[in-house]
Design a protein around this motif. Structure first.
Motif, PDB file in Angstrom:
ATOM      1  N   PHE A  15       0.799  -1.224   0.000  1.00  0.00           N
ATOM      2  CA  PHE A  15       0.000   0.000   0.000  1.00  0.00           C
ATOM      3  C   PHE A  15       0.833   1.277   0.000  1.00  0.00           C
ATOM      4  N   GLU A  16       2.156   1.188   0.008  1.00  0.00           N
ATOM      5  CA  GLU A  16       2.992   2.376   0.177  1.00  0.00           C
ATOM      6  C   GLU A  16       2.873   3.405  -0.951  1.00  0.00           C
ATOM      7  N   ASN A  17       2.467   3.009  -2.130  1.00  0.00           N
ATOM      8  CA  ASN A  17       2.325   3.955  -3.241  1.00  0.00           C
ATOM      9  C   ASN A  17       0.898   4.488  -3.384  1.00  0.00           C
ATOM     10  N   LEU A  18       0.044   4.152  -2.430  1.00  0.00           N
ATOM     11  CA  LEU A  18      -1.330   4.613  -2.456  1.00  0.00           C
ATOM     12  C   LEU A  18      -1.366   6.126  -2.209  1.00  0.00           C
ATOM     13  N   GLU A  19      -2.080   6.842  -3.069  1.00  0.00           N
ATOM     14  CA  GLU A  19      -2.164   8.297  -2.942  1.00  0.00           C
ATOM     15  C   GLU A  19      -3.088   8.661  -1.781  1.00  0.00           C
ATOM     16  N   ASP A  20      -2.642   9.601  -0.959  1.00  0.00           N
ATOM     17  CA  ASP A  20      -3.424  10.068   0.180  1.00  0.00           C
ATOM     18  C   ASP A  20      -4.211  11.305  -0.236  1.00  0.00           C
ATOM     19  N   PRO A  21      -5.550  11.202  -0.334  1.00  0.00           N
ATOM     20  CA  PRO A  21      -6.346  12.323  -0.825  1.00  0.00           C
ATOM     21  C   PRO A  21      -6.645  13.388   0.234  1.00  0.00           C
ATOM     22  N   ARG A  22      -6.172  13.180   1.466  1.00  0.00           N
ATOM     23  CA  ARG A  22      -6.506  14.105   2.546  1.00  0.00           C
ATOM     24  C   ARG A  22      -5.731  15.415   2.425  1.00  0.00           C
ATOM     25  N   THR A  23      -6.269  16.477   3.024  1.00  0.00           N
ATOM     26  CA  THR A  23      -5.621  17.786   3.056  1.00  0.00           C
ATOM     27  C   THR A  23      -4.452  17.729   4.035  1.00  0.00           C
ATOM     28  N   TYR A  25      -2.659  19.741   5.981  1.00  0.00           N
ATOM     29  CA  TYR A  25      -2.637  20.325   7.326  1.00  0.00           C
ATOM     30  C   TYR A  25      -3.661  19.694   8.276  1.00  0.00           C
ATOM     31  N   LEU A  26      -4.540  18.846   7.764  1.00  0.00           N
ATOM     32  CA  LEU A  26      -5.526  18.168   8.603  1.00  0.00           C
ATOM     33  C   LEU A  26      -5.099  16.747   8.993  1.00  0.00           C
ATOM     34  N   ILE A  27      -3.989  16.289   8.455  1.00  0.00           N
ATOM     35  CA  ILE A  27      -3.539  14.915   8.691  1.00  0.00           C
ATOM     36  C   ILE A  27      -2.940  14.776  10.090  1.00  0.00           C
ATOM     37  N   GLU A  28      -3.497  13.856  10.866  1.00  0.00           N
ATOM     38  CA  GLU A  28      -2.969  13.576  12.204  1.00  0.00           C
ATOM     39  C   GLU A  28      -2.209  12.249  12.248  1.00  0.00           C
TER      40      GLU A  28
END
Length: 54
Positions: A15-23, A25-28
């Motif tokens: 899963f390491e190349n999976l794109e993270d669609p989150r914003t 500055y909101l990532i915890e």
């Protein structure tokens, strides 16, 4: 013992190349951490998002 460590590492590597669609500055939490914990919860019998969260 090393084989179980290698197995989990290869699962997350999948899963390491999976794109993270989150914003950004909101990532915890890292996406890979969330995926890993979710997979572990489902293996342990969690069937809903509430159970995964718990």
């Amino acid at each position: 013992m090393n084989s179980s460590i290698n197995s989990s590492a290869s699962l997350l590597k999948h899963f390491e190349n999976l794109e993270d669609p989150r914003t950004d500055y909101l990532i915890e939490h890292k996406l890979l951490d969330i995926i890993g914990m979710t997979i572990c919860a489902v293996i342990c019998g969690a069937e809903t998002w509430v159970e995964i969260y718990s």
